[in-house]
Design an enzyme around this catalytic site. Structure first.
Site, short mmCIF file in Angstrom:
data_model
loop_
_atom_site.label_atom_id
_atom_site.label_comp_id
_atom_site.label_asym_id
_atom_site.label_seq_id
_atom_site.Cartn_x
_atom_site.Cartn_y
_atom_site.Cartn_z
N TYR A 142 24.85 28.93 30.45
CA TYR A 142 24.79 27.79 29.53
C TYR A 142 23.52 27.88 28.72
O TYR A 142 22.42 27.97 29.27
CB TYR A 142 24.81 26.47 30.32
CG TYR A 142 24.76 25.24 29.46
CD1 TYR A 142 25.92 24.76 28.85
CD2 TYR A 142 23.56 24.56 29.25
CE1 TYR A 142 25.88 23.62 28.05
CE2 TYR A 142 23.51 23.43 28.45
CZ TYR A 142 24.67 22.97 27.86
OH TYR A 142 24.63 21.84 27.08
N ASP A 244 16.62 32.89 28.58
CA ASP A 244 16.74 31.44 28.47
C ASP A 244 16.12 30.84 29.73
O ASP A 244 16.76 30.74 30.77
CB ASP A 244 18.20 31.04 28.34
CG ASP A 244 18.38 29.53 28.21
OD1 ASP A 244 17.42 28.78 28.49
OD2 ASP A 244 19.48 29.09 27.84
N LYS A 272 12.87 21.59 29.73
CA LYS A 272 12.91 20.91 31.02
C LYS A 272 11.53 20.76 31.65
O LYS A 272 10.76 19.89 31.25
CB LYS A 272 13.90 21.60 31.96
CG LYS A 272 15.35 21.42 31.54
CD LYS A 272 16.31 21.87 32.61
CE LYS A 272 17.78 21.82 32.16
NZ LYS A 272 18.33 20.47 32.09
#
Length: 431
Positions: A142, A244, A272
């Protein structure tokens, strides 16, 4: 658990807020979706007065927990000076310098707001630098919700097709095929297939992007040599390698996956945990990767890029993590203790189970004895049994994510370890 007020709020929210929640993925966490009043350290307090020991960490960002005094002080000082400026300020220089000093192999950074934005910025840099347009992403990974990359995410084997010739599958409605026409997909950890692709189409590939740990689909670890092989292969063919690290950054180690695996890609994307719960993302890499911005070949823009408050949160978060030499040993140790408790309790009851990932982010897999190697193997796990386990843990006051993923942060201590291990033993005994 008493959920009367959460139920009432969800009914009201559903009248005014599409889906009743602000992110579609949150509807699956609990039924009804719980509404929270406040959070403190590793605990959430809902509107019905329930206290929940939290191992979701807001889907990852709360690496320091909630209401951290040093983070609060940094943000309070910043907000008293400005909300956001749409202009330059000393905080940009300070935080960019800290990231360059912290992240192995990084010379420069750019700031955005979300992981989805930063991924797109990294792809744009890669395309501008190479003059190519196609990029490779792996099944089950994702990288944000935009149309060009939300493909082959959580699909059936039938939809994905043969591993040697996989199909690119849109994840949801509203994704025109033209918008992912330049996206190429492959099963992860199949270096042979990546080699074959470059051998036949290497001149077309601008970039390969990967989660260094497949946290979004089972916390699957990279195979031996896979990450380094990917980076080396990209360099051989003039493509850009992208990690990522929206999840793994400042979670696997202070230097993220670059440090943890000792592999240096061309670019890395962070979000995050980068700002401890505030909205911030970054793209980091070698100086040459940003030449296309300096020479005007492409642009990177955004009204809220470099927001004073969010950068203050990022600066404080990374400084707090870096100031404690035992921080990552403590977090990983806590996570591995939980992993051992689950595996031991399951073994005592004859329940097949295994766990993949690290100590700070991992997934519990019931129904199998070997961790999956790629997304297609993840579907062999018994999610129905895990959902029973998760429901039992919620009744014991432990909040978990619905996909088997656990997040551990600096906020989790010995008291919380004792609570969660006791709950694990109790719930597994009932399975």
């Amino acid at each position: 658990m008493n959920t009367a007020r959460s139920t009432a709020l969800f009914d009201a929210s559903s009248r005014y807020l599409a889906m009743g929640v602000s992110s579609g993925m949150r509807r699956a966490v609990t039924s009804p979706p719980l509404f929270f009043d406040r959070a403190e350290g590793p605990y959430y307090y809902d509107v019905d007065g329930n206290r929940l020991l939290d191992y979701t960490l807001a889907w990852g960002p709360l690496i320091l927990g909630s209401n951290h005094p040093e983070l609060n002080a940094a943000v309070t000082a910043a907000v008293r000076k400005s909300y956001t400026l749409g202009a330059q300020h000393p905080g940009e220089v300070a935080f960019a310098k800290l990231l360059v000093e912290t992240l192995p192999g990084v010379d420069q950074v750019i700031f955005s707001n979300t992981g989805s934005e930063a991924v797109q910025a990294a792809l744009r840099l890669a395309r501008a630098a190479t003059g190519r347009v196609k990029f490779v992403k792996f099944e089950g990974h994702y990288h944000g919700w935009l149309n060009n990359i939300l493909v082959s995410y959580h699909e059936s084997d039938e939809a994905l097709g043969a591993p040697e010739a996989p199909r690119v599958v849109a994840a949801c409605g509203g994704q025109p095929a033209a918008e992912f026409a330049d996206t190429v997909t492959l099963p992860w950890n199949r270096f042979d297939l990546l080699e074959d692709l470059f051998a036949t189409r290497g001149g077309e590939i601008a970039a390969v992007i990967t989660e260094p740990v497949l946290a979004n689909s089972g916390s699957i670890m990279p195979g031996e040599g896979f990450l380094k092989g990917m980076v080396d292969l990209c360099r051989s063919y003039g493509a850009v390698s992208i990690f990522d690290e929206v999840i793994t950054g400042f979670r696997l180690a202070l230097g993220g996956a670059r440090e943890y695996f000792n592999v240096i890609p061309d670019l890395s994307v962070y979000a995050k945990a980068l700002a401890g719960g505030f909205t911030l993302s970054a793209v980091a890499g070698s100086r040459r990767m940003f030449d296309v911005l300096r020479n005007g070949a492409t642009i990177h823009a955004g009204t809220y890029n470099g927001s004073t408050v969010n950068l203050a949160a990022g600066l404080a978060t990374v400084r707090i993590l870096g100031a404690n030499p035992l921080a990552f040993r403590q977090m990983h140790g806590h996570g591995y203790a939980i992993r051992q408790a689950i595996e031991s309790a399951a073994a005592c009851r004859g329940i097949p189970a295994c766990i993949s990932g690290a100590g700070t982010v991992f997934n519990v897999h019931f129904g199998v004895l070997s961790p999956p190697a790629h997304y297609r193997e993840l579907k062999k796990t018994d999610m129905a049994l895990y959902n029973r386990f998760r429901a039992g843990m919620l009744e014991e006051g432990i909040q978990l994510l619905p996909d088997g993923r656990w997040y551990v942060g600096l906020t989790h201590g010995d008291e919380e370890l004792n609570l969660v291990c006791a709950a694990i033993r109790s719930v597994v005994a009932e399975l």
